[in-house]
Scaffold this motif. Structure first.
Motif, mmCIF file in Angstrom:
data_model
loop_
_atom_site.group_PDB
_atom_site.id
_atom_site.type_symbol
_atom_site.label_atom_id
_atom_site.label_comp_id
_atom_site.label_asym_id
_atom_site.label_seq_id
_atom_site.Cartn_x
_atom_site.Cartn_y
_atom_site.Cartn_z
ATOM 1 N N LEU A 126 0.870 -1.164 0.000
ATOM 2 C CA LEU A 126 0.000 0.000 0.000
ATOM 3 C C LEU A 126 0.908 1.215 0.000
ATOM 4 O O LEU A 126 1.604 1.484 0.981
ATOM 5 N N LEU A 127 0.934 1.944 -1.115
ATOM 6 C CA LEU A 127 1.924 2.991 -1.351
ATOM 7 C C LEU A 127 1.264 4.354 -1.451
ATOM 8 O O LEU A 127 0.331 4.555 -2.233
ATOM 9 N N GLU A 128 1.745 5.304 -0.653
ATOM 10 C CA GLU A 128 1.272 6.686 -0.669
ATOM 11 C C GLU A 128 2.384 7.580 -1.231
ATOM 12 O O GLU A 128 3.506 7.572 -0.725
ATOM 13 N N GLU A 129 2.071 8.348 -2.298
ATOM 14 C CA GLU A 129 3.053 9.209 -2.941
ATOM 15 C C GLU A 129 2.523 10.643 -3.026
ATOM 16 O O GLU A 129 1.476 10.891 -3.616
ATOM 17 N N PHE A 130 3.273 11.579 -2.421
ATOM 18 C CA PHE A 130 2.980 13.004 -2.535
ATOM 19 C C PHE A 130 3.981 13.635 -3.503
ATOM 20 O O PHE A 130 5.153 13.258 -3.509
ATOM 21 N N SER A 131 3.538 14.591 -4.272
ATOM 22 C CA SER A 131 4.484 15.386 -5.063
ATOM 23 C C SER A 131 4.054 16.840 -5.026
ATOM 24 O O SER A 131 2.875 17.163 -5.205
ATOM 25 N N TRP A 132 5.011 17.706 -4.805
ATOM 26 C CA TRP A 132 4.781 19.152 -4.705
ATOM 27 C C TRP A 132 5.489 19.829 -5.864
ATOM 28 O O TRP A 132 6.685 19.647 -6.058
ATOM 29 N N GLN A 133 4.751 20.596 -6.662
ATOM 30 C CA GLN A 133 5.322 21.230 -7.840
ATOM 31 C C GLN A 133 4.792 22.653 -7.952
ATOM 32 O O GLN A 133 3.833 22.926 -8.686
ATOM 33 N N PRO A 134 5.361 23.613 -7.217
ATOM 34 C CA PRO A 134 4.891 24.996 -7.302
ATOM 35 C C PRO A 134 5.292 25.707 -8.585
ATOM 36 O O PRO A 134 4.739 26.754 -8.908
ATOM 37 N N SER A 135 6.257 25.171 -9.316
ATOM 38 C CA SER A 135 6.743 25.853 -10.517
ATOM 39 C C SER A 135 6.203 25.238 -11.798
ATOM 40 O O SER A 135 6.695 25.531 -12.887
ATOM 41 N N ALA A 136 5.175 24.376 -11.703
ATOM 42 C CA ALA A 136 4.604 23.751 -12.895
ATOM 43 C C ALA A 136 3.728 24.736 -13.660
ATOM 44 O O ALA A 136 3.474 25.853 -13.213
ATOM 45 N N LEU A 137 3.247 24.310 -14.824
ATOM 46 C CA LEU A 137 2.333 25.145 -15.601
ATOM 47 C C LEU A 137 1.091 25.480 -14.775
ATOM 48 O O LEU A 137 0.555 26.583 -14.862
ATOM 49 N N THR A 138 0.612 24.521 -14.013
ATOM 50 C CA THR A 138 -0.460 24.758 -13.041
ATOM 51 C C THR A 138 0.055 24.289 -11.681
ATOM 52 O O THR A 138 0.043 23.104 -11.386
ATOM 53 N N PRO A 139 0.559 25.197 -10.854
ATOM 54 C CA PRO A 139 1.234 24.817 -9.601
ATOM 55 C C PRO A 139 0.298 24.081 -8.647
ATOM 56 O O PRO A 139 -0.915 24.244 -8.669
ATOM 57 N N GLY A 140 0.889 23.282 -7.782
ATOM 58 C CA GLY A 140 0.103 22.604 -6.765
ATOM 59 C C GLY A 140 0.740 21.341 -6.241
ATOM 60 O O GLY A 140 1.934 21.104 -6.407
#
Length: 291
Positions: free
Chosen positions: A58-72
């Motif tokens: 059971l795998l939980e993956e977070f990714s944070w990308q404030p500099s993407a085309l649509t940040p979040g």
């Protein structure tokens, strides 16, 4: 050899997870996944060698990308099952539940793209401290989640090889893979190489390690209005910093705690250190049981 690699950054993951969990996850601009295929492949191993096995993760993956085309931020909870009918061969699937919450948009929740894979370890009955495993993974467009900049239906095929060398108190691992991904905007080819090393502590119940994965966009074949595809030196539509030759490198820290012989907790942190990147911070948590 007496070298011992340690990764103490993992404790930061626990603190950040407690901070991120109450909020809705926000997505990378490509909602199919928030990190490279190389990072995803390492995460799916569950901080173990590439050798085949029967397991549930059971795998939980977070990714944070404030500099993407649509940040979040983006959150993906997956159930990964792998079955090994013989010691040298296994197959399995990864079923993801995805939450996307882009900046300025309401959260989007649904099922993600299904992954299937098979794994072969030659001479598995004789290999103990040296294992070479060949993998073939595929991703299918089952995603029900949509984003502001949406890639549409995404298919991918990823062959890879993993070599793991273990010693009494430490280990190292090397991985190489190539990923072919197709979507309405065209076809892309990525090549990834990486390695990690670590140590085992507390009577081998705790493992800590760190490493690097490097991803290179080898080629883009952009879609034309008439439906054909031609090689292009720029990004495909809906992408940023993905032109041919672009390099993304990510530092990895990982760990596991074997609670019982068949049960383990896994955790990891991914931090890019090149200007071009898939994410700005990745966190991984999981519970794994072996059969």
């Amino acid at each position: 050899m007496t070298m011992r690699a340690e990764a103490i950054v993992v404790a930061l993951a626990v603190v950040l997870a407690a901070w991120l969990w109450p909020a809705s996850a926000r997505a990378h601009h490509v909602p199919g996944h928030g990190s490279s295929e190389g990072v995803r492949s390492i995460n799916s191993l569950g901080n173990r060698g590439g050798k085949v096995s029967t397991r549930l993760l059971l795998l939980e993956e977070f990714s944070w990308q404030p500099s993407a085309l649509t940040p979040g931020l983006r959150n993906e909870l997956s159930l990964l099952g792998e079955y090994a009918p013989v010691p040298a061969f296994s197959f399995g699937a990864q079923l993801p539940f995805t939450v996307i919450d882009e900046l300025g948009s309401p959260p989007s929740v649904g099922y993600g793209d299904t992954r299937a894979f098979l794994r072969v370890t030659p001479h598995a009955d004789k290999l103990i401290h040296r294992t070479l495993t060949f993998n073939l993974a595929a991703s299918f467009p089952t995603r029900t989640v949509r984003a502001t900049v949406d890639p549409g239906r995404v298919w991918s095929v990823t062959p890879s090889a993993i070599f793991t060398r273990t010693y009494t108190g430490w280990y190292w691992q090397a991985i190489g893979l190539a990923s072919l991904e197709t979507r309405p905007a065209g076809l892309a080819v990525d090549v990834s190489v990486g390695g990690q090393a670590g140590g085992k502590f507390a009577n081998n119940k705790i493992a800590l390690g760190g490493g690097v994965i490097v991803d290179v966009r080898a080629a883009n074949f952009c879609a034309n209005p008439d439906g054909t595809r031609t090689y292009c030196n720029d990004n495909r539509a809906g992408e940023d910093q993905r032109e041919p030759g672009s390099v993304r490198a990510t530092a990895l820290a990982s760990g596991s705690w074997t609670i019982q012989p068949r049960w383990a907790l896994i955790f990891g942190v991914q931090v890019p250190f090149t200007p071009k990147r898939d994410l700005d911070l990745g966190l991984t948590f999981g519970v794994q049981t072996m059969f």
